[in-house]
Structures are given as structure tokens and as C-alpha cells.
Enzyme design. Structure first.
Site, PDB file in Angstrom:
ATOM      1  N   ARG A  33       0.868  -1.163  -0.092  1.00 50.72           N
ATOM      2  CA  ARG A  33       0.126   0.123   0.047  1.00 50.72           C
ATOM      3  C   ARG A  33       1.122   1.223   0.000  1.00 50.72           C
ATOM      4  NH1 ARG A  33      -2.847  -4.074   1.905  1.00 50.72           N
ATOM      5  NH2 ARG A  33      -4.970  -4.185   2.064  1.00 50.72           N
ATOM      6  N   GLY A 101      -1.281 -12.011  -4.900  1.00 51.26           N
ATOM      7  CA  GLY A 101      -2.696 -11.760  -5.253  1.00 51.26           C
ATOM      8  C   GLY A 101      -2.984 -10.030  -4.720  1.00 51.26           C
ATOM      9  N   ASP A 327      -4.266 -15.423   7.365  1.00 50.77           N
ATOM     10  CA  ASP A 327      -2.928 -16.129   6.733  1.00 50.77           C
ATOM     11  C   ASP A 327      -2.426 -16.821   8.080  1.00 50.77           C
ATOM     12  OD1 ASP A 327      -3.378 -14.674   4.417  1.00 50.77           O
ATOM     13  OD2 ASP A 327      -2.423 -12.785   5.081  1.00 50.77           O
ATOM     14  N   ARG A 358      -5.228 -23.764   1.252  1.00 46.33           N
ATOM     15  CA  ARG A 358      -4.439 -24.004   2.308  1.00 46.33           C
ATOM     16  C   ARG A 358      -5.169 -25.010   3.385  1.00 46.33           C
ATOM     17  NH1 ARG A 358      -2.474 -17.632   3.190  1.00 46.33           N
ATOM     18  NH2 ARG A 358      -0.603 -17.845   2.001  1.00 46.33           N
TER      19      ARG A 358
END
Ligand code: S3P
Length: 450
Positions: A33, A101, A327, A358
Site C-alpha cells: 500500500r 494476489g 493468513d 491452504r
């Protein structure tokens, strides 16, 4: 295969106590970002502590392709001379976002309301991931996209000539989708509104406010309502990137399962939209404390101290916590293997569309190493064997997924027999110093001769 090379198999085996301090790299989400908003501001943004992992380097390269001047000064110091909102140039090359991603989805958003087109691609993992979740809302602004079947990369996005602001309710809990819509809204006149039923990481909102955009966030019965006024002039910032809680998870979890360990992980960002793993570990009985709690750059930060925890208990992880630790489920499943009882993880469908599926990647590898795992479309349950009782001994596939590779290497630090990972190359996308940092703490991870 590694994202850009030949596979790097590694083996992790039981080691003595892990001790010392583990200074993990800068936050990946914030690093992407900082580069993108720096590129959209007018003037020079200075960034320190940028994560120099491949994912972020790919975003830096992309920002150059769109016309920003991105300079590396060494030691994690970077600067970005931006082109201003609406100032992106049309890239003359395909934008390769590698494994990321976050990179591709945020950049698609950032260019979708400018009258330019760009073609995006990535590695085999990224080219298999769904992009319609981003291109659907971008179409509401007037952007068009042409990709492969199922909305996959490679894909060309043709930005809107005359963008209109949108109101969009994000259908899946995804900070990437939310952020893509907000970044697109930057160059649309009027107010763009994004509604998310479940709070996801809010770095984009915080950073947009820091860069001077008019943005408000309201908690309502429908969820978080974020309103952004388009076409601001973004003012360059000095950004000090906090260390990544998602990377801190690996030395923290390793310390909890390796007998005698006592590890300090300094300066970790503890934004509540990211810190769910640490709350969960404490509920499982982990000896994990926050020291020196403080605020840095508007984000809560603390030093984490993790000590070997022989009496971990399985728990039911509240599904509403999922977004704040999305995550971290792979490495949580490793800790759960050393706990007593079942760890139940529900409401985690999103895990199936990350860098790999995952749930499947971890369930398959854990089972091969002697752990019982049940799974369904949006849930999985790990039945822990207790400290010291996990057999190990198998080779696990990392599926081009950094977090899967690191999770299995952590597993091998406390199993009875070594654990091998077929390709640890993808670790470089988010945690390029994982190997030396873990070695310094006392881990025994070796590269296999191939
Ligand atoms: C990220 C958002 C999450 C997370 C990813 C980073 C971000 O993805 O898994 O690693 O920086 O916005 P989703 O938006 O798909 O949940």
C-alpha cells in the site's frame, strides 16, 4: 517450483531450545500500500522498513511501469515520486505480479478508473486464483476486463474513460477486494462507498487518511461503511512500516512447541484487524506476552515474548475472528498438532483460494506426518497429539505457497522425525530472511542436495 526458479527442498529437524530475538521484516500488506499510494500522490513519499520480499518488489516494478519513480536507498529505505491520482501512464509491458494476489488486485483497482489499459500475469499459483471478485466491482466504475476462463490471469484491464463512483457491498471478507474498490474510487468523481459485513484489515483506510484523502468509517448494523471522496490530491508521506505480525507468527509458534524456548519478536504491528492469532494462542494456553506496548505511525505495536508451552489445549476458534488471522491458520494448525484435544476452525472458506488451497495443503501434509485432520468446504479440525508426540517423517508439498512452506518447516522443529518441504523457494515472497533468522534462534533447517 519456486516462483521464478528451480525448487529449493529443505528439511527441518528437532532442535534445542530456540532463544534470542527475532527481528522479522516489514509488513507485507502495508508495504504494498505504501508503494501504491506513494505512486498516486504528488511529490516524494519516503518509506522505511519496506518488506523487500519478491511480492513487494514486483509491486515496486509495477509502479515504475505506471510512471512512478521508485528508488531503493538500501537498508529498507525507499522513496516513491508519485504521478498523482489519475496520473498513471499506460505500461508498455505486461505487468508480472509474480505470486502476489494483493499486488495484482490492488494495482488493478488503482488503474481501473484511468483511461489506460494494462495486462497482468503472475506465476502458476496467481494465474489460478479468482479475479472476478475484483473485476466485478471494477466494472461498476466502467472498467472492462478480458481474462482467461473463470476470470483468471493473464488478464487485460481497460480502465474507465469516464468513471462513476460506486456503492459496493463486498460479498466475501476480503481486504484486497475492499482496497481495490477504494483505490478505484480515488479517481472517480463523488463518493465511493464500500460496505463490509465483517471487518478485514484496514491498512488501506488508515493510509488513505494519512495521505490526506477524505475518508470516513462508520460501524452500522450492515457492517463497516467506508466512504471515500474521489479525486483528492494525495500528499506524500513518511511511512515507517511496522514488522509483520503474519511473519512474526512463525518464530512465535516455533517457540511455543520447541522445549525450553524463549524468543522475543520486537516491534510487531498489533492492529486488531491482524492480531487474531495471538489471541487464539493465548486461549490455547500459550505463554505469550506483549511487552513494551506502544503506538508507532498510528498502529499499535508491541514486542512479543513467546516461551515453550507444554500444556497447549485445542479450542474452537470463533469464526468471527477468521478475518483477523486468515493468513495464520496454516501455522496455527501446526501448533494445534502439539496441543491436547481438538482445534476446530470454522468459517474459513477463503483459505481455499489463497496462494494454495491452504486447508487441503496443510491437511494433506499434517496427515502424512501422523496428525489426524478432518476437513470440509469451510472448516477443518486438527486433533492434537500433545507436546513431543507428533511423528513427522514425511515430505510435504508447498504448492508455491510461502506460508505452507514455513508452516511445515516449523512443524519439523518439534516432530520425532524430520519434516521435508519439496520447495521452500516461495518463502522469499514474504520472509526472505526466514532461513538465517531461524538458524540464529537455533533451528536446524538444511537445504537438501538436489
Ligand atoms: C491481504 C488481504 C488478505 C490476505 C493477504 C493480504 C491484503 O487477502 O490473505 O495475504 O494485504 O489486503 P484477502 O483479501 O483475499 O482476504
Amino acid at each position: 517450483m519456486s516462483s521464478h526458479g528451480t525448487p529449493i527442498p529443505m528439511t527441518s529437524q528437532a532442535c534445542g531450545a530456540l532463544t534470542g530475538s527475532a527481528a522479522v521484516p516489514g509488513d507485507k500488506s502495508i508495504s504494498h500500500r505504501a508503494l501504491i499510494l506513494g505512486a498516486l500522490s504528488v511529490g516524494e513519499t519516503q518509506i522505511s522498513g519496506l518488506l523487500e520480499g519478491q511480492d513487494v518488489l514486483d509491486t515496486a516494478k509495477a509502479m515504475r511501469a505506471f510512471g512512478a519513480e521508485v528508488t531503493e536507498h538500501g537498508g529498507g529505505e525507499w522513496s516513491v515520486k508519485g504521478v498523482g491520482v489519475g496520473g498513471f501512464a499506460e505500461p508498455d509491458q505486461v505487468i508480472d505480479c509474480g505470486n502476489s494476489g494483493t499486488g495484482v488486485r490492488l494495482i488493478m483497482g488503482a488503474m481501473a478508473t484511468s483511461p489506460i489499459s494494462a495486462t497482468f500475469t503472475g506465476d502458476a499459483s496467481l494465474n489460478g486464483r479468482p479475479m472476478a471478485r475484483v473485476t466485478d466491482p471494477l466494472a461498476l466504475f466502467g472498467a472492462r476486463s478480458f481474462g482467461r476462463a473463470g476470470g483468471r490471469l493473464p488478464m487485460t484491464v481497460v480502465g474507465a474513460e469516464a468513471p462513476v463512483p460506486v456503492e459496493y457491498k463486498v460479498p466475501v471478507p476480503s481486504a484486497q477486494v475492499k482496497s481495490a474498490v477504494l483505490l478505484a474510487g480515488l479517481n472517480a468523481p463523488g463518493k465511493t462507498v464500500v460496505i463490509e459485513a465483517e471487518a478485514t484489515r484496514d491498512h488501506t483506510e488508515r493510509m488513505l487518511a494519512g495521505f490526506g484523502a477524505e475518508i470516513s468509517v462508520e460501524d452500522t448494523a450492515q457492517g463497516r461503511v467506508i466512504t471515500l471522496t474521489g479525486q483528492p490530491e494525495l500528499v506524500p508521506q513518511k511511512i515507517d512500516v511496522p514488522r509483520d505480525p503474519s511473519s512474526a507468527a512463525f518464530p512465535v509458534c516455533a517457540a511455543l512447541i520447541v522445549p525450553g524456548s524463549d524468543v522475543l519478536v520486537p516491534g510487531i504491528g498489533l492492529n486488531p484487524t491482524r492480531a487474531g492469532l495471538f489471541t487464539t494462542l493465548r486461549e490455547m494456553g500459550a505463554d505469550l506476552t506483549y511487552e513494551n506496548e506502544r503506538f508507532e505511525g498510528g498502529e499499535p505495536v508491541a514486542d512479543l515474548r513467546a516461551r515453550y508451552s507444554p500444556d497447549l489445549r485445542g479450542i474452537e476458534v470463533p469464526p468471527e475472528r477468521a478475518a483477523s488471522m486468515i493468513d495464520e491458520y496454516p501455522v496455527l494448525s501446526v501448533v494445534a498438532s502439539f496441543a491436547k484435544g481438538q482445534t476446530v476452525m470454522r468459517g474459513v472458506k477463503e483459505l481455499r483460494v489463497k496462494e494454495s488451497d491452504r486447508i487441503d495443503a496443510m491437511a494433506t501434509g499434517l496427515r502424512a506426518n501422523g496428525v489426524t485432520v478432518e476437513d470440509g468446504p469451510d472448516w477443518w479440525i486438527v486433533t492434537g497429539l500433545g507436546s513431543g508426540n507428533v511423528p513427522g517423517g514425511a515430505t510435504c508439498a508447498s504448492h508455491l505457497d510461502h506460508r505452507i512452506a514455513m508452516s511445515f518447516l516449523v512443524l519439523g522443529m518439534a516432530t520425532q522425525s524430520p519434516v521435508r518441504v519439496d520447495d521452500a523457494g516461495p518463502i522469499a515472497t514474504s520472509f526472505p530472511i526466514f532461513e538465517p533468522l531461524m538458524a540464529e534462534l537455533g533451528a536446524n533447517i538444511t537445504r537438501d542436495n538436489v
